[in-house]
Design a protein around this motif. Structure first.
Motif, PDB file in Angstrom:
ATOM      1  N   TYR A 119       0.860  -1.187   0.000  1.00 42.43           N
ATOM      2  CA  TYR A 119       0.000   0.000   0.000  1.00 42.43           C
ATOM      3  C   TYR A 119       0.894   1.234   0.000  1.00 42.43           C
ATOM      4  CZ  TYR A 119       0.990   0.377   5.008  1.00 42.43           C
ATOM      5  OH  TYR A 119       1.617   0.500   6.218  1.00 42.43           O
ATOM      6  N   ASP A 120       0.315   2.368  -0.337  1.00 46.31           N
ATOM      7  CA  ASP A 120       1.038   3.633  -0.298  1.00 46.31           C
ATOM      8  C   ASP A 120       0.751   4.309   1.035  1.00 46.31           C
ATOM      9  OD1 ASP A 120       2.080   3.321  -2.870  1.00 46.31           O
ATOM     10  OD2 ASP A 120       0.282   4.173  -3.792  1.00 46.31           O
ATOM     11  N   ASN A 121       1.815   4.658   1.781  1.00 48.29           N
ATOM     12  CA  ASN A 121       1.622   5.293   3.082  1.00 48.29           C
ATOM     13  C   ASN A 121       1.357   6.792   2.916  1.00 48.29           C
ATOM     14  OD1 ASN A 121       4.128   6.429   2.584  1.00 48.29           O
ATOM     15  ND2 ASN A 121       5.189   5.305   4.213  1.00 48.29           N
ATOM     16  N   ASN A 122       1.265   7.512   4.036  1.00 42.03           N
ATOM     17  CA  ASN A 122       0.948   8.947   4.010  1.00 42.03           C
ATOM     18  C   ASN A 122       2.011   9.771   3.300  1.00 42.03           C
ATOM     19  OD1 ASN A 122      -1.308   8.321   5.458  1.00 42.03           O
ATOM     20  ND2 ASN A 122      -0.416   8.855   7.453  1.00 42.03           N
ATOM     21  N   GLU A 123       3.242   9.288   3.270  1.00 41.84           N
ATOM     22  CA  GLU A 123       4.330  10.001   2.611  1.00 41.84           C
ATOM     23  C   GLU A 123       4.421   9.656   1.128  1.00 41.84           C
ATOM     24  OE1 GLU A 123       7.660   8.734   4.880  1.00 41.84           O
ATOM     25  OE2 GLU A 123       7.014   9.797   6.686  1.00 41.84           O
ATOM     26  N   GLY A 124       3.525   8.835   0.640  1.00 41.63           N
ATOM     27  CA  GLY A 124       3.520   8.453  -0.764  1.00 41.63           C
ATOM     28  C   GLY A 124       4.477   7.320  -1.091  1.00 41.63           C
ATOM     29  N   ARG A 125       5.048   6.700  -0.097  1.00 40.02           N
ATOM     30  CA  ARG A 125       5.964   5.584  -0.332  1.00 40.02           C
ATOM     31  C   ARG A 125       5.198   4.271  -0.326  1.00 40.02           C
ATOM     32  NH1 ARG A 125      11.500   6.408   3.065  1.00 40.02           N
ATOM     33  NH2 ARG A 125      12.348   7.986   1.684  1.00 40.02           N
ATOM     34  N   ARG A 126       5.631   3.371  -1.177  1.00 40.28           N
ATOM     35  CA  ARG A 126       5.024   2.045  -1.223  1.00 40.28           C
ATOM     36  C   ARG A 126       5.583   1.202  -0.087  1.00 40.28           C
ATOM     37  NH1 ARG A 126       1.407  -0.805  -4.699  1.00 40.28           N
ATOM     38  NH2 ARG A 126       1.309   1.293  -5.489  1.00 40.28           N
ATOM     39  N   VAL A 127       4.690   0.597   0.711  1.00 43.77           N
ATOM     40  CA  VAL A 127       5.063  -0.249   1.838  1.00 43.77           C
ATOM     41  C   VAL A 127       4.646  -1.676   1.507  1.00 43.77           C
ATOM     42  CG1 VAL A 127       4.714  -0.709   4.287  1.00 43.77           C
ATOM     43  CG2 VAL A 127       4.764   1.650   3.459  1.00 43.77           C
ATOM     44  N   PHE A 128       5.599  -2.606   1.637  1.00 45.34           N
ATOM     45  CA  PHE A 128       5.323  -4.018   1.378  1.00 45.34           C
ATOM     46  C   PHE A 128       5.218  -4.756   2.705  1.00 45.34           C
ATOM     47  CE2 PHE A 128       7.275  -2.525  -2.490  1.00 45.34           C
ATOM     48  CZ  PHE A 128       6.497  -3.104  -3.473  1.00 45.34           C
ATOM     49  N   ILE A 129       4.240  -5.631   2.794  1.00 45.04           N
ATOM     50  CA  ILE A 129       4.015  -6.416   4.004  1.00 45.04           C
ATOM     51  C   ILE A 129       3.963  -7.890   3.616  1.00 45.04           C
ATOM     52  CG2 ILE A 129       2.385  -6.938   5.849  1.00 45.04           C
ATOM     53  CD1 ILE A 129       1.521  -4.023   5.737  1.00 45.04           C
ATOM     54  N   THR A 130       4.720  -8.698   4.356  1.00 41.45           N
ATOM     55  CA  THR A 130       4.675 -10.148   4.203  1.00 41.45           C
ATOM     56  C   THR A 130       4.165 -10.726   5.510  1.00 41.45           C
ATOM     57  OG1 THR A 130       6.539 -10.113   2.676  1.00 41.45           O
ATOM     58  CG2 THR A 130       6.013 -12.223   3.708  1.00 41.45           C
ATOM     59  N   GLU A 131       3.155 -11.575   5.428  1.00 36.98           N
ATOM     60  CA  GLU A 131       2.560 -12.146   6.633  1.00 36.98           C
ATOM     61  C   GLU A 131       2.059 -13.551   6.338  1.00 36.98           C
ATOM     62  OE1 GLU A 131      -0.440  -9.265   7.507  1.00 36.98           O
ATOM     63  OE2 GLU A 131      -1.531  -9.673   5.670  1.00 36.98           O
ATOM     64  N   VAL A 132       1.807 -14.283   7.394  1.00 41.37           N
ATOM     65  CA  VAL A 132       1.229 -15.619   7.266  1.00 41.37           C
ATOM     66  C   VAL A 132      -0.275 -15.485   7.467  1.00 41.37           C
ATOM     67  CG1 VAL A 132       1.079 -17.916   8.280  1.00 41.37           C
ATOM     68  CG2 VAL A 132       3.304 -16.817   8.017  1.00 41.37           C
ATOM     69  N   VAL A 133      -1.038 -15.901   6.482  1.00 41.57           N
ATOM     70  CA  VAL A 133      -2.491 -15.954   6.608  1.00 41.57           C
ATOM     71  C   VAL A 133      -2.821 -17.356   7.118  1.00 41.57           C
ATOM     72  CG1 VAL A 133      -4.699 -15.785   5.413  1.00 41.57           C
ATOM     73  CG2 VAL A 133      -2.797 -14.307   4.732  1.00 41.57           C
ATOM     74  N   ALA A 134      -3.254 -17.413   8.360  1.00 46.22           N
ATOM     75  CA  ALA A 134      -3.469 -18.699   9.019  1.00 46.22           C
ATOM     76  C   ALA A 134      -4.796 -19.315   8.592  1.00 46.22           C
ATOM     77  CB  ALA A 134      -3.441 -18.519  10.532  1.00 46.22           C
ATOM     78  N   ASP A 135      -4.750 -20.583   8.246  1.00 48.99           N
ATOM     79  CA  ASP A 135      -5.962 -21.361   8.016  1.00 48.99           C
ATOM     80  C   ASP A 135      -6.477 -21.897   9.342  1.00 48.99           C
ATOM     81  OD1 ASP A 135      -5.829 -20.980   5.245  1.00 48.99           O
ATOM     82  OD2 ASP A 135      -4.555 -22.750   4.992  1.00 48.99           O
ATOM     83  N   SER A 136      -5.533 -22.256  10.231  1.00 49.81           N
ATOM     84  CA  SER A 136      -5.918 -22.728  11.558  1.00 49.81           C
ATOM     85  C   SER A 136      -4.819 -22.383  12.550  1.00 49.81           C
ATOM     86  CB  SER A 136      -6.172 -24.237  11.557  1.00 49.81           C
ATOM     87  OG  SER A 136      -4.961 -24.933  11.356  1.00 49.81           O
ATOM     88  N   VAL A 137      -5.232 -22.204  13.792  1.00 48.47           N
ATOM     89  CA  VAL A 137      -4.304 -21.971  14.893  1.00 48.47           C
ATOM     90  C   VAL A 137      -4.629 -22.994  15.970  1.00 48.47           C
ATOM     91  CG1 VAL A 137      -3.556 -20.365  16.675  1.00 48.47           C
ATOM     92  CG2 VAL A 137      -4.044 -19.521  14.396  1.00 48.47           C
ATOM     93  N   GLN A 138      -3.636 -23.760  16.357  1.00 50.52           N
ATOM     94  CA  GLN A 138      -3.799 -24.761  17.406  1.00 50.52           C
ATOM     95  C   GLN A 138      -3.237 -24.195  18.702  1.00 50.52           C
ATOM     96  OE1 GLN A 138      -5.374 -27.761  16.787  1.00 50.52           O
ATOM     97  NE2 GLN A 138      -5.718 -26.869  14.779  1.00 50.52           N
ATOM     98  N   PHE A 139      -4.019 -24.272  19.764  1.00 54.40           N
ATOM     99  CA  PHE A 139      -3.581 -23.820  21.072  1.00 54.40           C
ATOM    100  C   PHE A 139      -2.857 -24.995  21.726  1.00 54.40           C
ATOM    101  CE2 PHE A 139      -5.874 -20.477  19.686  1.00 54.40           C
ATOM    102  CZ  PHE A 139      -7.244 -20.489  19.862  1.00 54.40           C
ATOM    103  N   LEU A 140      -1.571 -24.855  21.966  1.00 55.06           N
ATOM    104  CA  LEU A 140      -0.734 -25.988  22.344  1.00 55.06           C
ATOM    105  C   LEU A 140      -0.484 -26.119  23.838  1.00 55.06           C
ATOM    106  CD1 LEU A 140       1.838 -25.803  19.428  1.00 55.06           C
ATOM    107  CD2 LEU A 140      -0.221 -27.206  19.623  1.00 55.06           C
ATOM    108  N   GLU A 141      -1.121 -25.294  24.648  1.00 58.43           N
ATOM    109  CA  GLU A 141      -0.976 -25.395  26.097  1.00 58.43           C
ATOM    110  C   GLU A 141      -2.353 -25.346  26.737  1.00 58.43           C
ATOM    111  OE1 GLU A 141       3.139 -23.278  27.305  1.00 58.43           O
ATOM    112  OE2 GLU A 141       1.518 -21.932  26.813  1.00 58.43           O
ATOM    113  N   PRO A 142      -2.492 -25.972  27.882  1.00 60.20           N
ATOM    114  CA  PRO A 142      -3.752 -25.806  28.609  1.00 60.20           C
ATOM    115  C   PRO A 142      -3.874 -24.378  29.116  1.00 60.20           C
ATOM    116  CG  PRO A 142      -2.224 -27.151  29.875  1.00 60.20           C
ATOM    117  CD  PRO A 142      -1.580 -26.871  28.562  1.00 60.20           C
ATOM    118  N   ARG A 143      -5.089 -23.981  29.411  1.00 60.15           N
ATOM    119  CA  ARG A 143      -5.347 -22.641  29.915  1.00 60.15           C
ATOM    120  C   ARG A 143      -4.489 -22.321  31.123  1.00 60.15           C
ATOM    121  NH1 ARG A 143     -11.774 -21.703  29.743  1.00 60.15           N
ATOM    122  NH2 ARG A 143     -11.652 -23.080  27.981  1.00 60.15           N
ATOM    123  N   GLY A 144      -3.846 -21.165  31.100  1.00 55.36           N
ATOM    124  CA  GLY A 144      -3.072 -20.706  32.246  1.00 55.36           C
ATOM    125  C   GLY A 144      -1.743 -21.405  32.428  1.00 55.36           C
ATOM    126  N   ALA A 145      -1.272 -22.180  31.458  1.00 54.16           N
ATOM    127  CA  ALA A 145      -0.032 -22.936  31.634  1.00 54.16           C
ATOM    128  C   ALA A 145       1.186 -22.033  31.707  1.00 54.16           C
ATOM    129  CB  ALA A 145       0.143 -23.941  30.504  1.00 54.16           C
TER     130      ALA A 145
END
Length: 169
Positions: free
Chosen positions: A82-108
């Motif tokens: 996207y173009d930021n407020n200064e007119g510069r192009r900003v590139f973003i790389t991210e992981v789009v998660a299909d699923s997230v597994q919670f690997l600890e019990p609550r409060g661990a």
């Protein structure tokens, strides 16, 4: 073509839950994933990976995960710009998660408070339910009571008779 990512790490901050104008939930979080090797000082570095998840799983992530929670992410890498407020192009790389597994019990990760109280409830069961979380809860309970971590041969005093043919490697 293949674009698949599987990560296991800890959240660096609480997830940020927002809603689109159409009411679709989206959560952003950063996962710290340790590298498998050490640097020259003998310390293990980590990568900090931005993740995003949509809809009901986003609400679950925001409700049940917090800074320090251990999570597994399955998804794909996506880049956008996207173009930021200064007119510069900003590139973003991210992981789009299909699923997230919670690997600890609550409060661990609260100094062991959840474990000392015997809280073995797992939250965020994977889509489709299944009994895997019940099995994990039982295994966690057995670990806490000394079932799996104890060496069954520690106090026997006898040598273990295993042939090379019995070893899986």
């Amino acid at each position: 073509m293949l674009n698949r990512v599987v990560l296991v790490g800890r959240l660096t901050r609480d997830p940020e839950l927002r809603y689109t104008p159409n009411g679709v939930a989206v959560a952003n979080f950063t996962l710290a994933v340790n590298r498998t090797f050490s640097n020259q000082q003998g310390e293990r570095d980590a990568d900090f990976i931005n993740c995003v998840i949509w809809r009901k799983p986003a609400e679950n992530v925001a409700n049940y995960l917090k800074k320090g929670s251990l999570a597994g992410v399955d998804g794909r890498i996506q880049t956008r710009s996207y173009d930021n407020n200064e007119g510069r192009r900003v590139f973003i790389t991210e992981v789009v998660a299909d699923s997230v597994q919670f690997l600890e019990p609550r409060g661990a990760n609260q100094g062991g408070q959840g474990q000392s109280q015997g809280n073995n409830d797992f939250y965020g069961a994977p889509a489709g339910g299944g009994n895997d979380y019940a099995k994990q809860g039982n295994q966690q309970s057995n670990r806490q009571s000394g079932g799996f971590n104890d060496d069954p041969f520690a106090n026997d005093g006898k040598p273990i008779d295993i042939s090379d043919d019995d070893l899986p490697f």
